[in-house]
Structures are given as C-alpha cells and as structure tokens.
Scaffold this motif. Sequence first.
Motif, PDB file in Angstrom:
ATOM      1  N   LEU A 351     -15.158 -11.456  73.504  1.00  0.00           N
ATOM      2  CA  LEU A 351     -15.243 -12.906  73.427  1.00  0.00           C
ATOM      3  C   LEU A 351     -13.865 -13.514  73.681  1.00  0.00           C
ATOM      4  O   LEU A 351     -13.709 -14.463  74.449  1.00  0.00           O
ATOM      5  CB  LEU A 351     -15.746 -13.308  72.039  1.00  0.00           C
ATOM      6  CG  LEU A 351     -16.397 -14.662  71.934  1.00  0.00           C
ATOM      7  CD1 LEU A 351     -17.654 -14.700  72.768  1.00  0.00           C
ATOM      8  CD2 LEU A 351     -16.712 -14.981  70.483  1.00  0.00           C
ATOM      9  N   PHE A 352     -12.874 -12.927  73.054  1.00  0.00           N
ATOM     10  CA  PHE A 352     -11.517 -13.414  73.198  1.00  0.00           C
ATOM     11  C   PHE A 352     -11.041 -13.209  74.638  1.00  0.00           C
ATOM     12  O   PHE A 352     -10.404 -14.077  75.230  1.00  0.00           O
ATOM     13  CB  PHE A 352     -10.614 -12.671  72.206  1.00  0.00           C
ATOM     14  CG  PHE A 352      -9.340 -13.389  71.928  1.00  0.00           C
ATOM     15  CD1 PHE A 352      -9.339 -14.743  71.593  1.00  0.00           C
ATOM     16  CD2 PHE A 352      -8.127 -12.728  71.995  1.00  0.00           C
ATOM     17  CE1 PHE A 352      -8.160 -15.414  71.346  1.00  0.00           C
ATOM     18  CE2 PHE A 352      -6.945 -13.397  71.741  1.00  0.00           C
ATOM     19  CZ  PHE A 352      -6.956 -14.735  71.427  1.00  0.00           C
ATOM     20  N   ASN A 353     -11.399 -12.061  75.188  1.00  0.00           N
ATOM     21  CA  ASN A 353     -11.110 -11.757  76.591  1.00  0.00           C
ATOM     22  C   ASN A 353     -11.662 -12.847  77.489  1.00  0.00           C
ATOM     23  O   ASN A 353     -10.984 -13.365  78.370  1.00  0.00           O
ATOM     24  CB  ASN A 353     -11.699 -10.372  76.907  1.00  0.00           C
ATOM     25  CG  ASN A 353     -12.198 -10.198  78.326  1.00  0.00           C
ATOM     26  OD1 ASN A 353     -12.984 -11.004  78.829  1.00  0.00           O
ATOM     27  ND2 ASN A 353     -11.766  -9.141  78.972  1.00  0.00           N
ATOM     28  N   ASN A 354     -12.911 -13.264  77.224  1.00  0.00           N
ATOM     29  CA  ASN A 354     -13.543 -14.299  78.036  1.00  0.00           C
ATOM     30  C   ASN A 354     -12.839 -15.626  77.910  1.00  0.00           C
ATOM     31  O   ASN A 354     -12.611 -16.327  78.892  1.00  0.00           O
ATOM     32  CB  ASN A 354     -15.002 -14.469  77.610  1.00  0.00           C
ATOM     33  CG  ASN A 354     -15.908 -13.629  78.460  1.00  0.00           C
ATOM     34  OD1 ASN A 354     -16.729 -14.159  79.167  1.00  0.00           O
ATOM     35  ND2 ASN A 354     -15.731 -12.318  78.427  1.00  0.00           N
ATOM     36  N   VAL A 355     -12.493 -15.968  76.673  1.00  0.00           N
ATOM     37  CA  VAL A 355     -11.803 -17.234  76.449  1.00  0.00           C
ATOM     38  C   VAL A 355     -10.486 -17.232  77.233  1.00  0.00           C
ATOM     39  O   VAL A 355     -10.118 -18.220  77.874  1.00  0.00           O
ATOM     40  CB  VAL A 355     -11.566 -17.443  74.944  1.00  0.00           C
ATOM     41  CG1 VAL A 355     -10.736 -18.676  74.713  1.00  0.00           C
ATOM     42  CG2 VAL A 355     -12.889 -17.569  74.210  1.00  0.00           C
ATOM     43  N   LEU A 356      -9.801 -16.081  77.224  1.00  0.00           N
ATOM     44  CA  LEU A 356      -8.523 -15.994  77.932  1.00  0.00           C
ATOM     45  C   LEU A 356      -8.718 -16.120  79.444  1.00  0.00           C
ATOM     46  O   LEU A 356      -7.963 -16.814  80.124  1.00  0.00           O
ATOM     47  CB  LEU A 356      -7.817 -14.678  77.595  1.00  0.00           C
ATOM     48  CG  LEU A 356      -7.192 -14.604  76.204  1.00  0.00           C
ATOM     49  CD1 LEU A 356      -6.736 -13.183  75.891  1.00  0.00           C
ATOM     50  CD2 LEU A 356      -6.004 -15.543  76.090  1.00  0.00           C
ATOM     51  N   ALA A 397      -1.805 -14.260  80.571  1.00  0.00           N
ATOM     52  CA  ALA A 397      -2.048 -12.977  81.226  1.00  0.00           C
ATOM     53  C   ALA A 397      -1.541 -11.826  80.365  1.00  0.00           C
ATOM     54  O   ALA A 397      -2.166 -10.765  80.284  1.00  0.00           O
ATOM     55  CB  ALA A 397      -1.373 -12.951  82.601  1.00  0.00           C
ATOM     56  N   LEU A 398      -0.395 -12.036  79.694  1.00  0.00           N
ATOM     57  CA  LEU A 398       0.139 -10.966  78.841  1.00  0.00           C
ATOM     58  C   LEU A 398      -0.770 -10.728  77.643  1.00  0.00           C
ATOM     59  O   LEU A 398      -0.978  -9.583  77.228  1.00  0.00           O
ATOM     60  CB  LEU A 398       1.558 -11.307  78.386  1.00  0.00           C
ATOM     61  CG  LEU A 398       2.639 -11.124  79.463  1.00  0.00           C
ATOM     62  CD1 LEU A 398       3.989 -11.588  78.950  1.00  0.00           C
ATOM     63  CD2 LEU A 398       2.712  -9.673  79.916  1.00  0.00           C
ATOM     64  N   ALA A 399      -1.323 -11.814  77.082  1.00  0.00           N
ATOM     65  CA  ALA A 399      -2.272 -11.658  75.971  1.00  0.00           C
ATOM     66  C   ALA A 399      -3.468 -10.834  76.436  1.00  0.00           C
ATOM     67  O   ALA A 399      -3.966  -9.959  75.715  1.00  0.00           O
ATOM     68  CB  ALA A 399      -2.724 -13.024  75.471  1.00  0.00           C
ATOM     69  N   LEU A 400      -3.913 -11.099  77.668  1.00  0.00           N
ATOM     70  CA  LEU A 400      -5.028 -10.336  78.219  1.00  0.00           C
ATOM     71  C   LEU A 400      -4.678  -8.866  78.361  1.00  0.00           C
ATOM     72  O   LEU A 400      -5.492  -7.977  78.097  1.00  0.00           O
ATOM     73  CB  LEU A 400      -5.396 -10.888  79.600  1.00  0.00           C
ATOM     74  CG  LEU A 400      -6.529 -11.888  79.628  1.00  0.00           C
ATOM     75  CD1 LEU A 400      -6.654 -12.503  81.008  1.00  0.00           C
ATOM     76  CD2 LEU A 400      -7.840 -11.222  79.241  1.00  0.00           C
ATOM     77  N   LEU A 401      -3.438  -8.618  78.823  1.00  0.00           N
ATOM     78  CA  LEU A 401      -3.009  -7.231  79.003  1.00  0.00           C
ATOM     79  C   LEU A 401      -3.040  -6.494  77.666  1.00  0.00           C
ATOM     80  O   LEU A 401      -3.519  -5.360  77.579  1.00  0.00           O
ATOM     81  CB  LEU A 401      -1.605  -7.202  79.608  1.00  0.00           C
ATOM     82  CG  LEU A 401      -1.056  -5.818  79.959  1.00  0.00           C
ATOM     83  CD1 LEU A 401      -1.899  -5.163  81.033  1.00  0.00           C
ATOM     84  CD2 LEU A 401       0.393  -5.895  80.417  1.00  0.00           C
TER      85      LEU A 401
END
Lengths: 653, 136
Positions: A351-356, A397-401
């Motif tokens: 879910l967090f991935n999607n929000v990002l 992008a870094l949060a996603l990584l």
Amino acid sequence: MSELGRLALLLGFACSVFAVGSIAWGLRTGLSGPLRSGRRAVWAVCGLALLAVILLERALLARDMSYRYVAEHTSKDLPLHYAFTSLWAGQEGSLLLWLLILSAYGSAFLFAYRKRLDPFYDAVAMVVASVMIFFTGLLSFVCSPFRILATPPADGMGLNPLLQDPGMMIHPPILYTGYVGFIIPFGFAIAVLLLNRSGTRWIEEVRRWTLFCWGFLGVGILLGARWAYIELGWGGYWGWDPVENASLMPWLVGTGFLHSVMIEQRRGMLKTWNIVLIVLTFELSIFGTFLTRSGVLTSVHSFAESNIGPWFLGFILLSATIATALILYRKALLESENRMDAIVSREGSFLFNNVLFVALTFATFLGTTFPVLSEAVTGTKISVSAPFFNRVNVPIALALLLLTGAGPVLSWKRATASVLQRNFILPLFMGTLATLIALPFGATGVYPLVCIFAAAFVTTTIVMEFARGIQARKGLEAGALPAQVTQLVRKNKRRYGGYIVHAGMVILFVGVLGSSVFQKEAHAPLKTGDVLRVGPYTLTMRGVTERQKENAVYTTAILDVKHGNRFIATEHPSKALYTKSQQPMTEVALHTTPAEDLYMILGGVNEDGSASIQAYINPLVSFVWVGGLVMVFGTLIAVSDKMRLRREEKEAP
Amino acid sequence: MGNSIRLALLTLIFVAAVGYLIMTGVRQTGMHYMTVTELAHLDRAPKSEAFRLDGTVAAGSVVYDQKAPKLQFQMTDGKEHIAVVYDGLMPDAFAAGREVVVEGAYRHQERALHASKLVTKCPSKYEAKGLGKDKS
C-alpha cells in the motif's frame, strides 16, 4: 498509390466503427454472429493498417517526393535504413505506427483467447476497437500521411540528424509497443465494469499483459536515455525533460499496479484502486503521446507543433470520464473482501509502495505541466526544471528503494516481532557497514548516503531470500550453487523474477548516484601536442582530420588517452556537418569501463587551428545500462511464468 | 478500527510531506516564465532572478567564443530583445532564426539573462513550410 493508402485508412475507420457497433449489439442480444463479425473487423483493421504502412514505406524507400511526408522527412542522399525508419520521424507516420501496433495488439489478443467462448473477451476487443476509431479517424480526417504535394520538390528536406542514430531506429517502436500495450489492461478493466464480472481470473491475465508492455516501456525509456547520452552531447542521459517525463509517468503507475495487483489476487483487496491505476496508466500513455506530438511544452524532443493536441485532450477527457462513470456505477462489484490486519505487513508495504509511486507520478506530472497549471491558477507562468525534480522526486524514489528491501520480507496479514528480527538485523547491519565504508570515499550528503545504505540493505534482503529458498529446497535436489539457484527460480519464476528486477533497480540507482554526484568536467582549446587533464586521464591532441561519409562531412579530433601513465586508447570525437541541411551534429567519443565513462566532445575547430575539447568523467554510468538489462532479464523470467489462479477459479472454468 | 485511524494518520502525514516537498521545491527552484516583451517591459528588478524565456535567436546577434566557451546573442519575440549570455558550447541545432528556450538568472541592471541551460527547438518543422500546398 496514395489514394490506396487513404482508402485503407478510411476502410480501417469504417471497420473500427463496425467492430464497436457489432460487438455492442452482440453483447446486448447475446447473439454470437455479431460478436464474430466484430472480431473479424478488428482483424481487418490490422490488415489495413499494415497495408497503409507498407504503402508509406514503399514511398519512403523510393524517395517519392510527391508525398508530403516523404519530402518532409527524407532526402535522396539518406541511407536506406534511415529512409525505412523515417516512417516514425514525423507525426503522421508515428500515428500510423501507433495504429499498426494498436491493431496488432487487438489481433494478438483475439488470437490468444480464440478458444475462449466468453463474451467478456469480445468486450475487451470492443474497447480496443473504440480506440482504433480515434486513431483511424485522426489519420483519415486530421493528419493524413498520404498528402500529395502540388509541386513535388527535386529533393526532400532530409531526416533530422538527431534521428540518424541506430538507437533512434528502434527506440520509438519499442516505446510505442509499451505505451500502446496498456490498451489491453484498460480494455480488461472496462470490460469487467461493463459486464459486471467478479472473480480474479481476469486480474491474473491483466497482470501478464501489463508485465509485457511495462517491460517494453522500460526498455524504450532506457533506449531513450542511451540515445540522449550518445547523441545530445551534454554528458548526461536524463534531464527531466517533458517528453522523458511523459514516458516515465505511465511506467511509474504501471509499476505501482504490478505490485498492488498482488494484494487483490491474494487477499481480494484494493479492487477499485487497481482499476483506477489501470485507467490512469492508459490515460498517461495517451497523454505521453499527446505531449510528445502536440508541442504544448517545449522540449528537446518535441519535433513538431501541430493541430492534433485538442483531439488528444478530448479523447483523454472522454475516455477518463467514461471510465470514472463506470467505476462509480459498479461500486458494489469493487467491494473489498478483506480488511487490512496490520500496517506492518506485506499488504501495508504494498500500500505504501503504491502511495509512493502515485506521489512520484503526481510530482512528475505537476512539474511537467507547471507552466500551464500556474498560469491557470495564479495568472503568472512559473516553470520548473531538473532542480525541482531532483528535490522532490529523489527523496520519494529513495523511500521506494528502501521499501524494495523491506516489503518482500514482511509476511502477509501481520509481521510479528520475531519475523522482523530475523529478516532485518543482517540487512540493517550490511546497510550501515556499506555507508561507513563509503564515507572515506567522499560520499557526503544525506541522499547519497541513504542511497548507499538502501542499496546494501536491499541487496542483502534479496540474497537472503534466495538463500532461504535454496535452504527450503535442500534435500529435494543436490548440486552446485548455480544449478540450485536456477532450479529455485524455475520453481517460482514470478517471485524470483521480481527479485531480479529489484536487483536491477538497485544497480540502476547506484549508477544514477555515481554519475550524478561524482561527475567531473574539463574543457580547453587544444593545438596539436597540447594536453587536457580530467581526473586520472590525460588527453593529448594528435591533430584534426576531415572526411566525407555518406550524407555528411566529419571533422574529427584525434586524441591519445592515457590513464595515469598507461596509454589506453586513441579516441575520435567528431562533428558531422550534414550536407543537405548544413546542420552540425556532435558525435561523442566514449571510452567505457565498468567503473566510469570518459565522455569526449569536439566543440569545433577554432580560427588558430586549435580544437575545443570538452571531457567528462561519468562514474558508474555503465551500472545504469547493466541495471536496466538485469531488470529486463527479471521481467522476462516473471512473464514466462504459468498462470497462477486461485483454487475456486480453476474449478469454475 | 484503530488500524484504519492509524492508516489514515499515516497517509495524512505522507501527503503533508509530499505537499511540503512540492511547495518548497516550487518556491526554491521555480522560474518566472514570460515572453521577451514582458521581460523587456519590466521597470524594476523582479523579486527572484530565476527566469525561463522562449524566443527566437535574432539575426546577426550571435557572438561565439568557442575557446572559452561563451555564447552571446539577442533573443527576440519579434518586438523586443533581451541579451543572453551562456557559458557553454553552442548546441548543434543553434543558429540565428531558430527557436530557443533559455533558463537562468536575469540581471536587471545589465538587462541580460545569464543562461545555465539552453535548449534549441528542432528546426525541421518550419523549414518544411517551403514545400508549398497540397494537390487538391
């Protein structure tokens, strides 16, 4: 012959209209006859589009200057292979290629499901056909590629030298294959809503189609970056240019969808959200074509200003409105089957991935269209460029990584403390270690350090996942490690393909970090015997030559390159002057090693005989390309996996 | 229930963070984007020097020192002119009469834009106007 071309497109338009009408009638009445004729009409559009392409290619290859399109984009001295690829050098030809790929997708789709007698698939074909109406209509009535000149010129305008590059021969078709392919997921989504279908079989099918075109879009974006790096001669590969952003946005939302679709398959959650993501991906693909072709925003790549902008905007508005209305109308169908149990879980991380991903897309969209938006809201035009995207997109992008490492090792429903302990201690340790090691090498600043930490963290989790998989299969099969890894991947291609894509992403991030933070530059006018130093490299000027090759005159500097005291190569940065257009074109010389690229540009020859040379050291650029290739490899593995259906789906055919 | 409140709270924090990033991003990196005439008619120095400008390279105005490298030219929208200074190599497609986009710092005293980025629009389209009409 041009009349035949026009006729083919016009017939294509008629067939598309017929297909939509016939299938709609068949769906309403339940008769199979109209459905069958509708499907045949979709095939026919594919044949007609192919005929139109062949006719235009024939004119291009023959350099028939009575065709406006040929006269605008080729010349008699243009090499044959570039005459062939000039089909997609201009707007009309590009749209024709769009139509060909679109109709090919429609036909491929019908072929793939030819044995299924479910009208659901006809509904998908109907959606594809309605998009075909738009494109055949544009090509027939708004911008025909078969316009004939009243007085044909003796020779054409020539092909834009920027497009005379091997990478540019394949970049547009591959990018379009990605863009256009999102029509199939979009068709599925609309068909589900139209027919009020429940179940998850379609979601599994959509996942495969999406993975396919998502992969192509990724390769297209990479090829575009590679082209910019080699042809545009400014030392970089990504400039947050509107057209680059346009291709990135559907890719980002598509990536988000590929993740959240797993929650729907596993837990029956996020149904509305997934449909919204599919629709958004498709609309952004159309928007991307619109940006590239309409000239609304200024860009290095915007080759034309044209009259098709309003048509595209209208199409986007219409299709988005229909999709939204359908989603609202079928709200009950999209009811979630489960609730989220805990935030620290696989679902939570997805879910967090999607929000990002959506935030990243939103920021990119906002930045790209900011001049238009700010004028509409405040009355003054404000523009943002690369610094804005670096400020806003890099932290997201870094949060996603980081999440790339955390997500896959969290368990579904709820991750317990012991799971967290078991899965996170080693990666956290490795991340910290890598950061400490990087410090003495001049890595400063929060973002570079976070990137290094995340890279090590994610890599460790991926290695651990592989190790755990092999451990679990111990005893089943013995053998050397590589054989065991292959066996493991083969057993669950989807999962391990995904991990390989993640690994590729990590490599790509490291490449981006290296080349953006640690770039070095030097420039000087050099006479024969003069020396330019950049980092550990010494460039010695050996002289300048001039020669004619095909349709251009090349001025070339000869440079001896030494690394320290060791001679490594003689390089030839050049400037080509195209005879026809008198257009100069920088031909970069590139010395690539795994650790860094030495990038050399000839600015030109000065009056005193010296040549202006500019040299860059771009560390770790090769990681960007290698990371991209690894991602493609992982995607291929994942897409080759067999259908995975929930038990109840298998039982009910 | 506690879960959905926590989720909503997290989302809120997240949206606020992204909103903050975008707001400060625009404030710190946003550029005024106007026509040459609008810029030429400014009677006092603008609050922020960051500008983006679209226009055409005026004929006969290009001065290029390739050795430096330093490129100077006048940009026009057909009515007014603004001087542009760019420290870098001349882009391939750059020439008098071409459409360009520049980004950089506008110094009001000098009435000149010191460009950090110079993009030349592709010329192919307006050259094609020379092809004449379609056969009806």
